[in-house]
Design an enzyme around this catalytic site. Sequence first.
Site, PDB file in Angstrom:
ATOM      1  N   CYS A 210     -16.407  -4.457   1.809  1.00 26.54           N
ATOM      2  CA  CYS A 210     -17.699  -4.648   2.160  1.00 26.54           C
ATOM      3  C   CYS A 210     -18.861  -3.830   1.521  1.00 26.54           C
ATOM      4  O   CYS A 210     -19.811  -4.303   1.539  1.00 26.54           O
ATOM      5  CB  CYS A 210     -17.796  -4.291   3.764  1.00 26.54           C
ATOM      6  SG  CYS A 210     -19.289  -4.560   4.853  1.00 26.54           S
TER       7      CYS A 210
ATOM      8  N   ARG B  17     -18.954   0.154  -5.291  1.00 29.08           N
ATOM      9  CA  ARG B  17     -20.141  -0.045  -6.260  1.00 29.08           C
ATOM     10  C   ARG B  17     -21.566   0.229  -5.714  1.00 29.08           C
ATOM     11  O   ARG B  17     -22.404   0.539  -6.280  1.00 29.08           O
ATOM     12  CB  ARG B  17     -20.132  -1.573  -6.768  1.00 29.08           C
ATOM     13  CG  ARG B  17     -19.187  -1.961  -7.527  1.00 29.08           C
ATOM     14  CD  ARG B  17     -19.223  -3.458  -8.085  1.00 29.08           C
ATOM     15  NE  ARG B  17     -20.390  -4.013  -8.715  1.00 29.08           N
ATOM     16  CZ  ARG B  17     -20.571  -5.165  -8.818  1.00 29.08           C
ATOM     17  NH1 ARG B  17     -19.915  -6.049  -8.632  1.00 29.08           N
ATOM     18  NH2 ARG B  17     -21.792  -5.369  -9.314  1.00 29.08           N
TER      19      ARG B  17
ATOM     20  N   GLY C 291     -18.316  -3.134  -1.744  1.00 31.47           N
ATOM     21  CA  GLY C 291     -18.169  -3.497  -3.107  1.00 31.47           C
ATOM     22  C   GLY C 291     -16.951  -2.499  -3.836  1.00 31.47           C
ATOM     23  O   GLY C 291     -17.176  -2.152  -4.915  1.00 31.47           O
ATOM     24  N   GLY C 292     -16.112  -2.019  -3.044  1.00 31.04           N
ATOM     25  CA  GLY C 292     -15.171  -1.207  -3.699  1.00 31.04           C
ATOM     26  C   GLY C 292     -15.838   0.065  -4.330  1.00 31.04           C
ATOM     27  O   GLY C 292     -15.274   0.490  -5.127  1.00 31.04           O
TER      28      GLY C 292
ATOM     29  N   TYR D 169       0.775  -1.190  -0.097  1.00 33.27           N
ATOM     30  CA  TYR D 169      -0.037  -0.068  -0.080  1.00 33.27           C
ATOM     31  C   TYR D 169       0.799   1.349   0.056  1.00 33.27           C
ATOM     32  O   TYR D 169       0.352   2.445  -0.415  1.00 33.27           O
ATOM     33  CB  TYR D 169      -0.779   0.324   1.399  1.00 33.27           C
ATOM     34  CG  TYR D 169      -1.934  -1.045   1.324  1.00 33.27           C
ATOM     35  CD1 TYR D 169      -2.197  -1.911   0.154  1.00 33.27           C
ATOM     36  CD2 TYR D 169      -2.748  -1.250   2.506  1.00 33.27           C
ATOM     37  CE1 TYR D 169      -3.263  -2.867   0.620  1.00 33.27           C
ATOM     38  CE2 TYR D 169      -3.499  -2.150   2.818  1.00 33.27           C
ATOM     39  CZ  TYR D 169      -3.859  -3.218   1.707  1.00 33.27           C
ATOM     40  OH  TYR D 169      -4.618  -4.163   1.823  1.00 33.27           O
TER      41      TYR D 169
ATOM     42  N   SER E  32      -4.366 -13.239   4.695  1.00 32.83           N
ATOM     43  CA  SER E  32      -5.223 -12.572   4.010  1.00 32.83           C
ATOM     44  C   SER E  32      -5.552 -13.236   2.610  1.00 32.83           C
ATOM     45  O   SER E  32      -4.608 -13.708   1.773  1.00 32.83           O
ATOM     46  CB  SER E  32      -4.816 -11.254   3.680  1.00 32.83           C
ATOM     47  OG  SER E  32      -5.422 -10.551   2.934  1.00 32.83           O
ATOM     48  N   ASN E  33      -6.802 -13.580   2.370  1.00 33.97           N
ATOM     49  CA  ASN E  33      -7.058 -14.075   0.950  1.00 33.97           C
ATOM     50  C   ASN E  33      -6.815 -15.635   0.802  1.00 33.97           C
ATOM     51  O   ASN E  33      -6.671 -15.958  -0.258  1.00 33.97           O
ATOM     52  CB  ASN E  33      -6.460 -13.155  -0.258  1.00 33.97           C
ATOM     53  CG  ASN E  33      -6.933 -11.789  -0.106  1.00 33.97           C
ATOM     54  OD1 ASN E  33      -8.301 -11.590  -0.202  1.00 33.97           O
ATOM     55  ND2 ASN E  33      -6.089 -10.761   0.014  1.00 33.97           N
TER      56      ASN E  33
ATOM     57  N   ASP F  15     -25.536   0.441 -11.113  1.00 35.28           N
ATOM     58  CA  ASP F  15     -25.080  -0.657 -10.735  1.00 35.28           C
ATOM     59  C   ASP F  15     -26.428  -1.809 -10.737  1.00 35.28           C
ATOM     60  O   ASP F  15     -27.408  -1.214  -9.945  1.00 35.28           O
ATOM     61  CB  ASP F  15     -24.345  -0.884  -9.795  1.00 35.28           C
ATOM     62  CG  ASP F  15     -23.658  -2.562  -9.549  1.00 35.28           C
ATOM     63  OD1 ASP F  15     -22.610  -2.661  -9.990  1.00 35.28           O
ATOM     64  OD2 ASP F  15     -24.491  -3.231  -8.905  1.00 35.28           O
TER      65      ASP F  15
END
Length: 295
Positions: free
Chosen positions: A206, A211, A208-209, A50, A153-154, A217
């Site tokens: 959370c 969205r 949706g970035g 980051y 993470s992920n 949408d």
Amino acid sequence: MNANTTDENASIIAGFWRTNAWGYSTQALNQFIEQLIEIGVKDFDHAYVYRSEAAFGQALSLSPNLRDNINIITKCGIRGVGDSPLDATSVNHYDSSKASILASVDHSLKVLGTDYVDTLLLHRPDYLMDVDAVNDAFNALKAQGKVKQFGVSNFNTAQFSLLQSTLDVPLVTNQIELSPFETSALDNGLLDQCYQHRIRPMIWSCLGGGRLFDKTDAVTQRLTQDLSGLMEEVGVSSLAELIYVWVLTLPSQPQIITGSGKIENIRPLVNARDIRLTREQWYQVWSAAVGHGVK
């Protein structure tokens, strides 16, 4: 449930991956951190890739007493092409080797201006991961007092289980994506695994970035149309706050990572910590998200 961070009651984590896009001066970032603490947000999420840690460390240096009142989460294991000795030279890649983990933590400590991080996460699964080497790195960092807790993470369920089976320290979280736009974690066993091991997942993206704020949408349109009455029934002021409540209602007791650099956007979301949905209300949100009812 076990705690992911020092504050076992924390439900909201401030995400700093967009730090460099906020355009804050060191003084302004310091003020933002203090404002977050004032509303009860004391956990701060970073990662080497980051490039947020240095700015955060500089902001902390203006108020040295802040370090004792916060929990720093950071991640390692992604090496992007760049000029730093920690960066890749030709192609972005994952690196969970012992040397890479140790070097990344030392870099994080230096730029953050701290002697330790509260929680260190492996940022992404590494196809070449040697779990014994990861165990050696984690043990060394724990013994040196540089890291208090460890997580991932992920990671999918198999990757999490493999790593945990070798580690001498417990993994305290898996940072995963979940939103009305990405619901696979509800079905692929990730949340079930967290509940099984009594660890709290950290949820990223959370909303949706962004969205959720796109009125064109299709999912956002369904949520807006179908949930206006529920928002009033539950007593929340925004669709975003309702989504936070929806996630926090899950029995695995997730923690949500915010993405905003504006305190006015985060303050109302903190209210979600004290609200829970009934089963019928929870499935009303789920049905609007996926576009159909249960079958």
